[in-house]
Design an enzyme around this catalytic site. Structure first.
Site, PDB file in Angstrom:
ATOM      1  CB  SER A   1      18.052   7.769  21.691  1.00 45.81           C
ATOM      2  OG  SER A   1      18.586   9.032  21.373  1.00 45.81           O
TER       3      SER A   1
ATOM      4  CG  ASP B   1      21.739   7.895  14.628  1.00 45.32           C
ATOM      5  OD1 ASP B   1      21.873   9.088  14.958  1.00 45.32           O
ATOM      6  OD2 ASP B   1      21.350   7.015  15.423  1.00 45.32           O
TER       7      ASP B   1
ATOM      8  CG  HIS C   1      18.401   8.713  16.363  1.00 42.10           C
ATOM      9  ND1 HIS C   1      19.429   8.120  17.042  1.00 42.10           N
ATOM     10  CD2 HIS C   1      17.556   9.170  17.318  1.00 42.10           C
ATOM     11  CE1 HIS C   1      19.230   8.218  18.340  1.00 42.10           C
ATOM     12  NE2 HIS C   1      18.082   8.849  18.539  1.00 42.10           N
TER      13      HIS C   1
END
Length: 316
Positions: free
Chosen positions: A163, A258, A288
């Site tokens: 991320s 996501d 995610h």
């Protein structure tokens, strides 16, 4: 939770039920009480970190601005200079710390037989760009320069992140390339938060909050990290806009459900055009953040095995 038009993997649904039963949930950046949101994330991550292999670990303080803590994991009984993988945690540049992905990092160290390092980097909005990337660069220098004292091999080094951590890992590789500095042997970008664009197909399909992460949350994270709007498309802050030539081999992993999926797909295309060796795997049916759930999800374990294999190829 709103209905999910794209079905979640049954293991994800079962894990979510266990989390509700345990009374834990990831913190919400849209909560005006940031301290409470961060505390909720810490409890959620502690729940996910239960179990896993036992390894040895040590904490270190690195001279950086702001000061930086690093935790180094080693397989139990390992001897000799070990290859090392530096992983930079996600959390939108605003959540997380040394304990983020603790179980996952222990698993990587034990399975690969290497050292794994994690950072407690400075968080936004208290420390906006470029504080975190500066700390990542300091950690890389420290791992190379103090390698002998640490019992690691600074020449057999890999870097990765998930991320926001994927943003920082890719940004670090670009800075090393531009400086003509020695490069890690592998980069791992896991559902990277690489662009401030929110008009993509994956944002439109998955950005409503049904799968946890939302477009609104990502906008708040970016605003906290980049208070200067002029930086929103700057390559040094949003590396999907950078020249990607001459990077080391990269492993890309993405979650199919996501809003950031298109960041990974676009990165894949741009690396192909730049002739950078790389591989992309999109894990179906998961949202995610799924790699943290190796205790519950077979696809999280499969992603970990894929990364471990790539690290072994690159570092041994």
């Amino acid at each position: 939770m709103p209905e999910t038009p794209h079905p979640l993997d049954p293991e994800v649904l079962a894990a979510q039920a266990l989390m509700r039963e345990a009374g834990v949930a990831n913190g919400d950046i849209l909560n005006p009480d940031l301290a409470a949101a961060r505390a909720a994330t810490a409890r959620f991550q502690a729940f996910l970190n239960q179990g896993g292999p036992e390894v040895t670990s040590s904490e270190h303080h690195i001279d950086a601005t702001p000061p930086l803590r690093l935790r180094l994991y080693r397989p139990a009984g390992a001897e000799g200079p070990l290859p090392v993988y530096l992983h930079i945690h996600g959390g939108g540049f605003g959540f997380g710390g040394l304990d983020t992905l603790d179980r996952w990092k222990r698993e990587i160290a034990a399975e690969a037989g290497i050292a794994v390092a994690g950072l407690d980097y400075a968080l936004a909005p208290e420390h906006p760009f470029p504080a975190a990337i500066g700390q990542v660069m300091a950690a890389l220098r420290w791992l190379r320069e103090d390698a002998a004292a640490l019992g690691i091999d600074g020449d057999r080094l890999a870097i990765g992140g998930d991320s926001a951590g994927g943003n920082l890992a890719l940004g670090a590789l670009l800075r090393l390339r531009d400086a003509g500095a020695p490069m890690p042997r592998l980069g791992a970008i896991i559902y990277g938060m690489l662009s401030t664009r929110h008009d993509t197909s994956s944002h439109q399909r998955f950005g409503g909050g049904e799968y946890g992460l939302s477009t609104a949350k990502l906008e708040r994270f970016w605003n906290n990290y980049l208070p200067d709007p002029a930086l929103r498309e700057a390559p040094e802050a949003a590396p999907l806009h950078a020249d990607l030539a001459d990077l080391p081999p990269l492993l890309l992993q993405a979650a199919a459900l996501d809003p950031l999926l298109d960041d990974s797909l676009t990165l894949d295309q741009r690396l192909e055009a730049a002739e950078v060796p790389h591989a992309l795997t999109v894990y179906e049916g998961v949202p995610h953040g799924f790699i943290a759930q190796t205790g519950f999800l077979s696809k999280a374990r499969a992603a970990r095995v894929e990364l471990t294999a790539a690290l072994l190829r690159a570092l041994r």
